[in-house]
Design an enzyme around this catalytic site. Structure first.
Site, mmCIF file in Angstrom:
data_model
loop_
_atom_site.group_PDB
_atom_site.id
_atom_site.type_symbol
_atom_site.label_atom_id
_atom_site.label_comp_id
_atom_site.label_asym_id
_atom_site.label_seq_id
_atom_site.Cartn_x
_atom_site.Cartn_y
_atom_site.Cartn_z
ATOM 1 N N LYS A 83 -7.442 -0.193 11.297
ATOM 2 C CA LYS A 83 -6.814 -0.674 10.055
ATOM 3 C C LYS A 83 -5.519 0.088 9.807
ATOM 4 C CE LYS A 83 -6.139 -0.788 5.382
ATOM 5 N NZ LYS A 83 -5.293 0.107 4.558
ATOM 6 N N HIS B 262 -1.424 10.873 0.400
ATOM 7 C CA HIS B 262 -1.659 9.535 -0.139
ATOM 8 C C HIS B 262 -1.701 9.551 -1.665
ATOM 9 C CE1 HIS B 262 -3.106 5.411 -0.263
ATOM 10 N NE2 HIS B 262 -4.038 5.806 -1.119
ATOM 11 N N GLU C 238 0.819 -1.211 0.000
ATOM 12 C CA GLU C 238 0.000 0.000 0.000
ATOM 13 C C GLU C 238 0.854 1.263 0.000
ATOM 14 O OE1 GLU C 238 -3.381 2.187 2.779
ATOM 15 O OE2 GLU C 238 -3.257 0.005 2.766
ATOM 16 N N ASP D 41 3.045 -14.556 11.613
ATOM 17 C CA ASP D 41 1.716 -14.831 11.054
ATOM 18 C C ASP D 41 0.817 -13.619 11.250
ATOM 19 O OD1 ASP D 41 -0.783 -15.756 10.343
ATOM 20 O OD2 ASP D 41 -0.633 -17.631 11.457
#
Length: 437
Positions: free
Chosen positions: A279, A392, A85, A295
């Site tokens: 998130k 962004h 991302e 993991d």
């Protein structure tokens, strides 16, 4: 393709790839070329990657970046981050630099306890079962001695085993609830091996016990570790006097601090905001977890369960202003390891752990929590000042340019234009089309 394929796992790698190319693509050779282009030229290294999972056909690359200037407990760290991302690594780096001149990040390991359970049903007198469990509890420890010996030498092992009555949830449902210390190992295989031995001991001792009647029955359903580790906790925080928050985009630090705290409070009470807020934290955490061969799916599951522990999904980070001091922190469950699994197999994972100066599992917990907090700070700083899209979309510009296969000359013109113009997909597309007319 409208038929099942038989014996696919028994095909060679070449046969699997040819089958996929011929079955799903109108131009099989083109598909084959893409698959082969992502193979490692070192055959031995490629075989190592092939054997990580089943039915491997190629490698899917995820960029590995680094975020420097993290001052953690007085020591500088450069943190490796594996993520696709845009802007995540840049944002983390920016937050690291910001806090490096304001005291840096402070971390504390609260606990490192991990959990596993034997789930079983028992039809009979619960008081008898409790007496039975108390009598045989030492055997759970003694009969796992061969499994726990090496772990005990490293200071770990089984901490405790409890019998839990869960009949209020399901008919005849009980648990052996065990806690573990696994030191630098994440410990999944160790915990599961112990649990399976607990289950064998439980069944054998029940069959040999004269405490129960023929009508009493016990059946083990399953034995498995839990990825919910609310007592494997690390705290990461930053703090400074409010006036020290001033910088280019923060001309009124008091107003910024108050708005920042309000933004966090919204995430604490509003689940729709909390999910996106968390998130952002996990953008930083997952990137480090993936880079270090841990993991991230287990981490995600455990973290989001923890965020819901009080009955409503809520923010994982918190902020306050007290006596003129701004404080921003998170307490988060992270069951991580630095030995075993991919940490000793994957060359890039070993390289990342080397960059981190070969951390222990607890040190990796601290570093990872810091990455999450830094990412969250960067996002909230943008949201409460310039807005999230400005930075962004500038990072996203490269992806749009690559999508249109821009030439070197076109790339320079596009980047020059959007230095002073807001970036959006439609604006970039329009500029490229006009450029090419």
């Amino acid at each position: 393709m409208n038929n099942a394929v038989a014996g696919f796992s028994k095909l060679s790698k070449k046969e699997k790839i040819n089958w996929i190319a011929n079955e799903y693509f109108s131009t099989p050779e083109e598909a084959l070329n893409i698959i082969r282009n992502y193979w490692n030229s070192d055959e031995k290294l490629q075989q190592l990657h092939d054997e990580f999972i089943e039915n491997t056909i190629t490698n899917l690359y995820i960029p590995l970046g680094v975020a420097p200037n993290f001052l953690i407990n007085g020591n500088y760290k450069t943190i490796p981050m594996a993520i696709e991302e845009s802007s995540v690594v840049a944002a983390a780096s920016k937050a690291a630099k910001f806090w490096s001149t304001r005291g840096g990040f402070k971390t504390t390991i609260i606990n490192t306890e991990k959990i596993g359970q034997v789930h079983f049903t028992f039809n009979g007198n619960a008081e008898k079962l409790q007496s039975f469990f108390t009598a045989i509890k030492p055997k759970f420890f003694s009969e796992t001695q061969s499994i726990t010996k090496n772990m005990q030498q490293r200071g770990g092992g089984i901490l405790d085993i409890q019998l839990k009555d869960k009949r209020n949830l399901l008919e005849n449902y009980f648990q052996l609830h065990a806690t573990f210390e696994t030191k630098d190992s994440m410990g999944a295989n160790f915990i599961n091996s112990c649990l399976e031995q607990f289950a064998s001991t439980l069944k054998e001792e029940f069959q040999n016990s004269d405490l129960f009647s023929e009508e009493d029955s016990l059946q083990v359903i399953m034995s498995i570790l839990s990825n919910y580790v609310p007592h494997c906790l690390v705290r990461a925080e930053v703090s400074c006097p409010i006036e020290d928050l001033a910088e280019k985009h923060i001309t009124n630090p008091q107003e910024f601090a108050e708005r920042f705290v309000q933004a966090v409070q919204i995430a604490e009470v509003e689940p729709f905001r909390a999910v996106t807020h968390n998130k952002g934290i996990m953008n930083g955490i997952d990137a480090v977890v993936l880079a270090t061969g841990n993991d991230f799916r287990a981490i995600e599951a455990g973290v989001h369960a923890y965020a819901s522990r009080n009955g409503q999904y809520s923010s994982l980070s918190h902020a306050k202003i007290e006596n003129g001091i701004f404080t921003f922190w998170t307490e988060i469950p992270l069951a991580l390891g630095t030995v075993g699994g991919l940490t000793s197999l994957h060359p890039l994972v070993k390289l990342c752990l080397e960059i981190l100066q070969k951390p222990s599992a607890t040190e990796l917990m601290e570093i990872t929590a810091v990455a999450g907090l830094a990412q969250n700070f960067a996002a909230l700083r943008s949201l409460t000042t310039t807005g999230i899209q400005e930075g962004h979309m500038k990072m996203h510009l490269n992806n749009i340019i690559n999508q249109f296969e821009a030439t070197h000359e076109e790339r320079q013109l596009i980047k020059a234009h959007f230095k002073k113009t807001a970036v959006s997909h439609s604006a970039v597309v329009e500029f490229i089309e006009n450029l090419r007319k």
